[in-house]
Design a protein around this motif. Structure first.
Motif, mmCIF file in Angstrom:
data_model
loop_
_atom_site.group_PDB
_atom_site.id
_atom_site.type_symbol
_atom_site.label_atom_id
_atom_site.label_comp_id
_atom_site.label_asym_id
_atom_site.label_seq_id
_atom_site.Cartn_x
_atom_site.Cartn_y
_atom_site.Cartn_z
ATOM 1 N N VAL A 67 0.833 -1.222 0.000
ATOM 2 C CA VAL A 67 0.000 0.000 0.000
ATOM 3 C C VAL A 67 0.864 1.267 0.000
ATOM 4 N N LEU A 68 2.174 1.108 0.203
ATOM 5 C CA LEU A 68 3.082 2.269 0.232
ATOM 6 C C LEU A 68 3.547 2.567 -1.185
ATOM 7 N N VAL A 69 3.118 3.690 -1.730
ATOM 8 C CA VAL A 69 3.403 3.998 -3.136
ATOM 9 C C VAL A 69 4.122 5.336 -3.304
ATOM 10 N N ASN A 70 3.584 6.374 -2.707
ATOM 11 C CA ASN A 70 4.112 7.731 -2.917
ATOM 12 C C ASN A 70 4.960 8.195 -1.735
ATOM 13 N N GLU A 71 5.756 9.229 -2.004
ATOM 14 C CA GLU A 71 6.607 9.787 -0.956
ATOM 15 C C GLU A 71 5.790 10.119 0.297
ATOM 16 N N ARG A 72 4.616 10.676 0.075
ATOM 17 C CA ARG A 72 3.749 11.043 1.198
ATOM 18 C C ARG A 72 3.358 9.822 2.050
ATOM 19 N N ASP A 73 3.180 8.667 1.414
ATOM 20 C CA ASP A 73 2.821 7.444 2.161
ATOM 21 C C ASP A 73 3.952 7.062 3.124
ATOM 22 N N PHE A 74 5.190 7.138 2.615
ATOM 23 C CA PHE A 74 6.336 6.786 3.461
ATOM 24 C C PHE A 74 6.501 7.816 4.588
ATOM 25 N N HIS A 75 6.220 9.046 4.263
ATOM 26 C CA HIS A 75 6.270 10.088 5.301
ATOM 27 C C HIS A 75 5.214 9.817 6.374
ATOM 28 N N ASP A 76 3.993 9.590 5.951
ATOM 29 C CA ASP A 76 2.896 9.411 6.922
ATOM 30 C C ASP A 76 3.129 8.181 7.806
ATOM 31 N N LEU A 77 3.610 7.103 7.194
ATOM 32 C CA LEU A 77 3.926 5.889 7.958
ATOM 33 C C LEU A 77 4.963 6.203 9.034
ATOM 34 N N THR A 78 6.027 6.887 8.628
ATOM 35 C CA THR A 78 7.137 7.155 9.549
ATOM 36 C C THR A 78 6.721 8.143 10.632
ATOM 37 N N PHE A 79 5.990 9.160 10.240
ATOM 38 C CA PHE A 79 5.612 10.156 11.252
ATOM 39 C C PHE A 79 4.645 9.562 12.281
ATOM 40 N N ALA A 80 3.757 8.684 11.822
ATOM 41 C CA ALA A 80 2.806 8.030 12.752
ATOM 42 C C ALA A 80 3.567 7.240 13.817
ATOM 43 N N TYR A 81 4.668 6.628 13.425
ATOM 44 C CA TYR A 81 5.490 5.879 14.393
ATOM 45 C C TYR A 81 6.104 6.830 15.435
ATOM 46 N N PHE A 82 6.602 7.972 14.981
ATOM 47 C CA PHE A 82 7.206 8.915 15.925
ATOM 48 C C PHE A 82 6.178 9.494 16.899
ATOM 49 N N GLU A 83 4.950 9.656 16.439
ATOM 50 C CA GLU A 83 3.922 10.142 17.373
ATOM 51 C C GLU A 83 3.736 9.140 18.515
ATOM 52 N N LYS A 84 3.883 7.864 18.204
ATOM 53 C CA LYS A 84 3.779 6.841 19.256
ATOM 54 C C LYS A 84 5.013 6.881 20.167
ATOM 55 N N LEU A 85 6.172 7.071 19.548
ATOM 56 C CA LEU A 85 7.426 7.092 20.330
ATOM 57 C C LEU A 85 7.448 8.200 21.356
ATOM 58 N N GLN A 86 6.928 9.323 20.924
ATOM 59 C CA GLN A 86 6.991 10.501 21.766
ATOM 60 C C GLN A 86 6.287 10.236 23.099
ATOM 61 N N ARG A 87 5.200 9.440 23.034
ATOM 62 C CA ARG A 87 4.441 9.139 24.257
ATOM 63 C C ARG A 87 5.130 8.082 25.117
ATOM 64 N N GLN A 88 6.206 7.472 24.599
ATOM 65 C CA GLN A 88 6.876 6.401 25.358
ATOM 66 C C GLN A 88 8.238 6.830 25.900
ATOM 67 N N ASN A 89 8.544 8.102 25.752
ATOM 68 C CA ASN A 89 9.847 8.648 26.121
ATOM 69 C C ASN A 89 11.019 7.909 25.462
ATOM 70 N N VAL A 90 10.847 7.614 24.179
ATOM 71 C CA VAL A 90 11.966 7.101 23.378
ATOM 72 C C VAL A 90 12.721 8.319 22.850
ATOM 73 N N ARG A 91 14.021 8.355 23.107
ATOM 74 C CA ARG A 91 14.822 9.551 22.803
ATOM 75 C C ARG A 91 15.627 9.428 21.511
ATOM 76 N N HIS A 92 15.820 8.189 21.052
ATOM 77 C CA HIS A 92 16.682 7.965 19.876
ATOM 78 C C HIS A 92 16.261 6.654 19.201
ATOM 79 N N VAL A 93 16.264 6.656 17.870
ATOM 80 C CA VAL A 93 15.866 5.459 17.106
ATOM 81 C C VAL A 93 16.883 5.146 16.031
#
Ligand code: HPA
Ligand code: ZN
Length: 341
Positions: A67-93
């Motif tokens: 389902v990942l086709v366009n640059e925006r798809d890869f961006h949205d996938l990656t940013f959604a992960y960081f929104e989760k990280l932020q709530r878990q106090n993950v400082r580096h990936v």
């Protein structure tokens, strides 16, 4: 313990960005890109996540990535992960991506990396979470295909910190990729490899001695070879262990059978990671909590695991020290008597 883990500063060193694709996002990206999924609903997708081994997972994981086709798809996938990280106090990936999963479907390499990179930049700015990218070669494909992928990465060399090796392990030993890892070393990449997840201890030796990797992803089967365990301890080789992944893929029948605490007690530099959180039933803090519960671990052991996550990273020593100090400050805040003003 849930709160203690949630507040503990930590790093994630074994995370496949394609493995963060939650069923809801898979569904909406399929609609956006007019792709027909073999599922009727989000619940239908979740029901398919019942795995018997690594390959049964990989079949579904590669299918989902379509389902990942366009640059925006890869961006949205990656940013959604960081929104989760932020709530878990993950400082580096330190994040894996699998270019061949996408270039094999006709998606351009630059579409993939530009979409991911823009989200990494945004996460650094908005959340202060640092990250590095590790490009993995798919080991079920040929050594020539891996070499071609390394060449495709050349224009983006400044965005990629390391190379790794993932996908179906059995029958695809590290020695198949000696040439491409030699070339990657010459080009100054950090080198890591999945080994000893389903494959034998011998594959860990090969990754260390023939691919000359600095870190082993999974590596849990090292315990079948005492000489290897001694080597890992003496050389301070980090193992990026993924507890919920290992139980979901039946490497261990349940968490109480997992050897992570045993490896820690043997003095190995093990840390905890989520691998493919959308598929294995939990993000990073869920992995810490699952291990804590299975072994009734106290705070000191959780702190040790979090310290290892920074110590085993590609960060510079000065950066590691800053993060380790954040852990110390966190513990100090918890032990300080509350201010009564
Ligand atoms: N092992 C091998 N390949 C993978 C994994 C894993 O845990 N996750 C995503 N690709
Ligand atoms: Zn993995």
């Amino acid at each position: 313990m849930r709160d203690f883990i949630a507040g503990l500063p930590k790093a994630e060193l074994h995370l496949h960005i394609e493995g963060t694709l939650e069923p809801e996002l898979m569904f909406s990206l399929a609609q956006r890109n007019n792709i027909k999924l073999p599922y009727e609903s989000v619940e239908d997708i979740r029901r398919a996540y019942e795995f018997s081994d690594l390959q049964s997972f990989l079949d579904i994981y590669y299918q989902g990535a379509a389902v990942l086709v366009n640059e925006r798809d890869f961006h949205d996938l990656t940013f959604a992960y960081f929104e989760k990280l932020q709530r878990q106090n993950v400082r580096h990936v330190e994040m894996f991506f699998d270019p061949q999963t996408h270039t094999g479907r006709g998606i351009e390499f630059d579409t993939v990396i530009k979409g991911i990179q823009s989200a990494l930049d945004e996460a650094q700015q908005r959340f202060g979470i640092s990250s590095v990218l590790i490009m993995c070669f798919l080991r079920h494909l040929s050594a020539e295909a891996a070499m071609e992928t390394l060449a495709q990465a050349t224009p983006f060399r400044h965005l990629i910190d390391g190379v790794g090796l993932d996908s179906g392990e059995l029958g695809n030993p590290p020695e198949k990729f000696i040439e491409v890892f030699t070339r990657a070393h010459e080009q100054g990449y950090h080198c890591v490899a999945h080994a000893g997840e389903e494959g034998p201890a011998e594959y860990i030796w090969q990754a260390l001695k023939q691919l000359k990797v600095e870190r082993i992803d999974h590596g849990v089967r090292c315990d079948e070879d005492p000489a290897l365990v001694s080597y890992l301890r003496e050389e301070r080789i980090p193992l990026t262990v993924c507890p919920l992944s290992n139980t979901a893929l039946k490497v261990y029948s349940n968490m109480a059978e997992h050897n992570i605490v045993k490896l820690l007690d043997e003095g190995l530099l093990v840390n905890i990671n989520s691998d493919d959180p959308a598929y294995f039933g939990g993000h990073l803090n869920d992995n810490y909590l699952a291990v804590q519960r299975a072994f009734n671990l106290d705070e000191a052991v959780l702190v040790q695991l979090a310290r290892h996550s920074f110590e085993g990273s590609f960060l510079r020593d000065s950066e590691k020290r800053i993060h380790l100090k954040e852990i110390d400050d966190y513990l100090q805040r918890l032990s300080a008597p509350p201010l009564d003003n």
